[in-house]
Motif scaffolding. Structure first.
Motif, PDB file in Angstrom:
ATOM      1  N   ILE A   1       7.211  -6.487  34.477  1.00  0.00           N
ATOM      2  CA  ILE A   1       5.971  -7.004  34.475  1.00  0.00           C
ATOM      3  C   ILE A   1       5.244  -6.672  35.668  1.00  0.00           C
ATOM      4  N   SER A   2       5.771  -6.998  36.654  1.00  0.00           N
ATOM      5  CA  SER A   2       5.250  -6.397  38.099  1.00  0.00           C
ATOM      6  C   SER A   2       4.708  -4.948  38.101  1.00  0.00           C
ATOM      7  N   ALA A   3       5.706  -4.227  37.781  1.00  0.00           N
ATOM      8  CA  ALA A   3       5.565  -2.739  37.914  1.00  0.00           C
ATOM      9  C   ALA A   3       4.412  -2.425  36.726  1.00  0.00           C
ATOM     10  N   ALA A   4       4.409  -2.954  35.526  1.00  0.00           N
ATOM     11  CA  ALA A   4       3.392  -2.452  34.578  1.00  0.00           C
ATOM     12  C   ALA A   4       2.144  -3.067  35.227  1.00  0.00           C
ATOM     13  N   LYS A   5       1.994  -4.215  35.640  1.00  0.00           N
ATOM     14  CA  LYS A   5       0.490  -4.674  36.509  1.00  0.00           C
ATOM     15  C   LYS A   5       0.157  -3.646  37.531  1.00  0.00           C
ATOM     16  N   HIS A   6       1.103  -3.202  38.121  1.00  0.00           N
ATOM     17  CA  HIS A   6       0.827  -2.217  39.451  1.00  0.00           C
ATOM     18  C   HIS A   6       0.207  -0.824  38.638  1.00  0.00           C
ATOM     19  N   ALA A   7       1.169  -0.286  37.925  1.00  0.00           N
ATOM     20  CA  ALA A   7       0.656   0.990  37.280  1.00  0.00           C
ATOM     21  C   ALA A   7      -0.640   0.854  36.615  1.00  0.00           C
ATOM     22  N   SER A   8      -0.999  -0.328  36.107  1.00  0.00           N
ATOM     23  CA  SER A   8      -2.300  -0.473  35.357  1.00  0.00           C
ATOM     24  C   SER A   8      -3.455  -0.481  36.148  1.00  0.00           C
ATOM     25  N   ALA A   9      -3.211  -1.346  37.337  1.00  0.00           N
ATOM     26  CA  ALA A   9      -4.116  -1.087  38.624  1.00  0.00           C
ATOM     27  C   ALA A   9      -4.522   0.225  39.074  1.00  0.00           C
ATOM     28  N   ILE A  10      -3.275   0.814  39.033  1.00  0.00           N
ATOM     29  CA  ILE A  10      -3.495   2.191  39.636  1.00  0.00           C
ATOM     30  C   ILE A  10      -4.308   3.088  38.585  1.00  0.00           C
ATOM     31  N   LEU A  11      -3.799   3.234  37.342  1.00  0.00           N
ATOM     32  CA  LEU A  11      -4.446   4.081  36.406  1.00  0.00           C
ATOM     33  C   LEU A  11      -5.586   3.363  36.006  1.00  0.00           C
ATOM     34  N   GLY A  12      -5.884   2.270  36.104  1.00  0.00           N
ATOM     35  CA  GLY A  12      -7.232   1.741  35.311  1.00  0.00           C
ATOM     36  C   GLY A  12      -7.022   1.714  33.865  1.00  0.00           C
TER      37      GLY A  12
END
Length: 552
Positions: free
Chosen positions: A116-127
């Motif tokens: 969950i945390s990594a998905a949020k992190h990647a989502s923030a990076i990629l927009g």
């Protein structure tokens, strides 16, 4: 006291440790999609996924299969929204674990938190939306690994298990349990949990999910969906029949190109060894790295048994060589009966990447080590390995344990590394009588006084020496007996404090292992409700994995 502290756990996987800390640049040739701490790696992986769109299962088909499965186990509105995103082609961060009784060890929870945390992190990076997916390895058949938990309580750590029913040694997801077995398992858990405001609501949830014919995977999935539904976590059972139909083309490819894949695994294993690391997964010569569930019409073995396939005489056999299937027969089954096939640890990463647009795969130390053996197989299939995301890990320190640590001046490292040494040193400090030294002095003085008497008796008559020695040893035994009774009485006078020490060890480093590998989440939920889990989900994402001590 700081609520969260980093602590470096000892590692048994040098390759995984080197990857997580980025201390060996040579690993880039094996793990070739970049490191999660590098923001550019996420963009690069996303671009590759876009270019490989036609090489994966259609997003609409996988979304349909996942929607059907998640609806059966209890789908939250947040998860439903994430499934819509998958249907529209959203990337995913995925990690998985074998289904276990009442979710198994805490590391399963830690893996879900990391996904969950990594998905949020990647989502923030990629927009862009990045969906967290938990891959339940329900196809695994190691019952003894899945059937138990360890629960901590005032009485220490107790193992609770559920017996495998009679019948085929098939996957955990296909092993149906009767209601009596479930009720006994729930009664065992209820007896172990102390009375709190959270106990009955927890047990009510579990009672609602058990039943006649329900598998460990069924209850596991419902629990994970309950714990993480609000985070939009999507669940997938690797042994789900609808998913198998989506996977059929890749099973056909793995069978048709099996020799080349075997060579690819061997080549990557040799590369791992050339870099000075041990291979984690066995790549046995002639092994197809695929399992088959024995069909009903097989004369040998029980129908439904899950057997590893080996190549022989242009076809396939099981490990004992007591059955044979032609290549054409198995290839035909990929179309007509795809549910008869399942992956092993080396082919599962390939299948996962075929089914989902995997931006990053959340892996534990052992998993990272064996994924290093799959890079050449990915290339052979015209694919590339996703970003390998080290799983975050935690040790939960409850108030009582923290209070005892303060009282006895202990750090977490004292408990994890030198617990018995510190315990015995503390006990020695409490001994104002100096019991060990005083008894040792008595033994020395007695021996010094008595040995000359024995020698004197021997001078009078040679045969008396043996009698004198025996007599002396008997007296020393009696002194030792009194010493043991005295020491026991002393320990009993410190019994309450020694129980504190034992509880600290059982809570933080049970059975000489990290807490996450031994203890189950039910006791924490019973004592704290959801607050402990919410605290983990609120922690910042750590792309290097890392271990944090979390004070509750």
């Amino acid at each position: 006291m700081t609520s969260t502290v980093y602590y470096e756990l000892p590692s048994s996987q040098p390759l995984s440790e080197a990857y997580g800390k980025r201390t060996d640049s040579r690993l880039e040739s094996l793990l070739h999609s970049g490191h999660p701490s590098d923001e550019q790696a996420w963009f690069a992986r996303a671009e590759k996924l876009d270019h490989m769109l036609g090489m994966r299962a259609p997003a609409a088909r996988i979304a349909e299969a996942l929607r059907s499965y998640n609806a059966r186990i209890g789908m939250s509105p947040e998860t439903e929204s994430q499934l819509d995103a998958i249907e529209q082609g959203a990337y995913v961060v995925v990690g998985g674990q074998q289904a276990g009784l009442w979710t198994g060890p805490l590391l399963v929870i830690h893996k879900a938190v990391t996904i969950i945390s990594a998905a949020k992190h990647a989502s923030a990076i990629l927009g862009k939306t990045v969906v967290p997916v938990f891959w339940i390895a329900g196809e695994d058949h190691d019952w003894d690994e899945a059937n138990h938990i360890n629960v901590s309580s005032e009485q220490g750590v107790r193992k609770l298990a559920i017996a495998r029913p009679e019948g085929a040694r098939t996957s955990v997801s296909r092993t149906a349990l009767d209601l009596e077995a479930w009720e006994k398992a729930l009664a065992d858990l209820e007896a172990q949990l102390t009375g709190t405001e959270f106990k009955e609501p927890l047990l009510e949830k579990l009672r609602a999910w058990i039943g006649d014919g329900v598998s460990l995977s069924d209850v596991f999935a419902r629990m994970i969906a309950w714990l993480f539904g609000q985070e939009g976590l999507v669940l997938l059972d690797a042994d789900d029949a609808a998913l198998r139909r989506v996977e059929a083309p890749m099973f056909r490819r793995m069978l048709g190109d099996n020799d080349a894949l075997e060579a690819a695994y061997a080549e990557a294993g040799a590369q791992v060894q050339a870099l000075g690391y041990a291979t984690q997964a066995a790549a046995t010569s002639g092994c197809a790295n695929l399992f088959l569930f024995r069909p009903e019409d097989q004369a040998f073995g029980k129908a439904g048994d899950r057997v590893l396939l080996y190549k022989r005489d242009g076809g396939y056999t099981d490990k004992k060589g007591d059955a044979f299937w032609s290549s054409d027969e198995l290839l035909a089954w990929t179309d007509t009966h795809p549910e008869r096939f399942s992956n092993n640890v080396l082919t599962r990463p390939i299948m996962q990447d075929y089914v989902l647009p995997v931006l990053g795969a959340v892996l534990g130390p052992g998993e990272i080590a064996y994924w290093a053996q799959t890079g050449e197989a990915f290339r052979r299939c015209g694919m590339e390995m996703p970003i390998l995301v080290p799983r975050m890990s935690f040790t939960l320190v409850e108030g009582t344990a923290a209070k005892h640590m303060d009282k006895y001046g202990l750090t977490f490292e004292d408990i994890a590394v030198r617990f018995e040494e510190r315990k015995q040193a503390w006990l020695a400090e409490q001994d104002r009588f100096d019991i060990a030294n005083r008894f040792a002095e008595v033994k020395r003085e007695f021996t010094a006084l008595y040995e000359p008497v024995v020698e004197l008796a021997a001078e009078v008559q040679a045969g008396l020496k043996a009698l004198g020695t025996t007599n002396m040893n008997k007296i020393l035994e009696q002194i030792a007996f009194l010493e043991a009774r005295t020491s026991d009485a002393f320990r009993k006078s410190n019994e309450a404090s020694l129980r504190h020490w034992d509880r600290m060890e059982a809570a933080l480093w049970p059975a000489g292992k990290p807490q996450e590998r031994i203890l189950n989440m039910t006791a924490y939920w019973n004592r704290h409700g959801s607050s402990w889990l919410e605290k983990l989900l609120e922690l910042p994402y750590d792309p290097n994995g890392g271990h944090r001590i979390v004070y509750l």
